[in-house]
Design a protein around this motif. Structure first.
Motif, mmCIF file in Angstrom:
data_model
loop_
_atom_site.group_PDB
_atom_site.id
_atom_site.type_symbol
_atom_site.label_atom_id
_atom_site.label_comp_id
_atom_site.label_asym_id
_atom_site.label_seq_id
_atom_site.Cartn_x
_atom_site.Cartn_y
_atom_site.Cartn_z
ATOM 1 N N GLN A 111 0.837 -1.201 0.000
ATOM 2 C CA GLN A 111 0.000 0.000 0.000
ATOM 3 C C GLN A 111 0.864 1.239 0.000
ATOM 4 O OE1 GLN A 111 -3.420 0.072 -0.261
ATOM 5 N NE2 GLN A 111 -2.994 2.226 -0.650
ATOM 6 N N LYS A 112 1.942 1.215 0.790
ATOM 7 C CA LYS A 112 2.859 2.351 0.842
ATOM 8 C C LYS A 112 3.494 2.578 -0.525
ATOM 9 C CE LYS A 112 6.935 4.140 3.211
ATOM 10 N NZ LYS A 112 7.978 3.867 4.194
ATOM 11 N N THR A 114 2.281 1.661 -3.389
ATOM 12 C CA THR A 114 1.232 2.148 -4.296
ATOM 13 C C THR A 114 1.008 3.642 -4.077
ATOM 14 O OG1 THR A 114 0.149 -0.008 -4.294
ATOM 15 C CG2 THR A 114 -1.201 1.875 -4.922
ATOM 16 N N ASN A 115 0.967 4.054 -2.824
ATOM 17 C CA ASN A 115 0.787 5.478 -2.511
ATOM 18 C C ASN A 115 1.953 6.303 -3.059
ATOM 19 O OD1 ASN A 115 -1.570 4.828 -1.215
ATOM 20 N ND2 ASN A 115 -0.705 4.911 0.840
ATOM 21 N N GLU A 116 3.170 5.774 -2.928
ATOM 22 C CA GLU A 116 4.344 6.488 -3.431
ATOM 23 C C GLU A 116 4.300 6.613 -4.960
ATOM 24 O OE1 GLU A 116 7.690 4.397 -1.804
ATOM 25 O OE2 GLU A 116 7.382 5.203 0.199
ATOM 26 N N GLU A 118 1.552 6.634 -6.784
ATOM 27 C CA GLU A 118 0.505 7.608 -7.096
ATOM 28 C C GLU A 118 1.016 9.030 -6.872
ATOM 29 O OE1 GLU A 118 -2.462 7.127 -8.538
ATOM 30 O OE2 GLU A 118 -1.838 5.037 -8.718
ATOM 31 N N SER A 119 1.752 9.207 -5.806
ATOM 32 C CA SER A 119 2.336 10.525 -5.511
ATOM 33 C C SER A 119 3.322 10.928 -6.606
ATOM 34 C CB SER A 119 3.014 10.484 -4.140
ATOM 35 O OG SER A 119 3.621 11.719 -3.857
ATOM 36 N N LYS A 121 3.304 9.896 -9.698
ATOM 37 C CA LYS A 121 2.539 10.193 -10.918
ATOM 38 C C LYS A 121 1.984 11.616 -10.875
ATOM 39 C CE LYS A 121 0.933 5.529 -12.095
ATOM 40 N NZ LYS A 121 -0.260 4.648 -12.182
ATOM 41 N N LYS A 122 1.478 12.004 -9.684
ATOM 42 C CA LYS A 122 0.947 13.367 -9.553
ATOM 43 C C LYS A 122 2.056 14.395 -9.720
ATOM 44 C CE LYS A 122 -2.912 12.106 -6.549
ATOM 45 N NZ LYS A 122 -3.446 12.153 -5.177
#
Length: 139
Positions: A111-112, A114-116, A118-119, A121-122
């Motif tokens: 999850q971490k 995945t969050n990284e 996504e971050s 990508k933003k």
């Protein structure tokens, strides 16, 4: 690994069930044999003298003592098997807990990550938008 643990637990439980079944069969066989001996003894006692009856009673007492010793030995064996099974179940429980904790850790790490991603990508999208604005400004 979890499947191995479960398989080990099932094998241990199957072994214990088999041992308990054999122990129970031996007990029933012993009880039938004692009952048969007692019946035969009663028939013999009816046909012999008082002195012979006393000797036969002594033999029966010895047989019953041995039977009782065998019963106690069987009970100790069953108790030992139950203790061993409890230890195995505790071990399996600990292993399952460790596996669950490791799985939770891996899920949290995923999850971490995945969050990284996504971050990131933003951040890339923001940089691309900034680059386009700069290029538009330059043009």
């Amino acid at each position: 690994r979890l499947l191995d643990t479960i398989s080990s637990r099932e094998a241990a439980n199957a072994d214990l069930a088999s041992a308990l079944k054999k122990s129970d069969e031996a007990r029933r066989s012993k009880e039938l044999a004692v009952a048969s001996l007692e019946t035969e003894n009663a028939k013999l006692l009816d046909t012999i003298s008082c002195q012979e009856r006393e000797a036969a009673n002594a033999d029966l007492a010895s047989a019953l003592k041995k039977s009782d010793e065998a019963r106690r030995s069987k009970e100790k064996a069953v108790a030992s098997l139950e203790t061993e099974n409890a230890k195995l179940l505790d071990t399996i429980s600990c292993q399952e807990k460790s596996i669950a904790e490791a799985a939770d850790d891996k899920i949290a790490a995923a999850q971490k990550a995945t969050n990284e991603v996504e971050s990131a990508k933003k951040a890339v999208a923001n940089l691309e938008a900034e680059n386009r604005r700069l290029l538009d400004t330059i043009s």
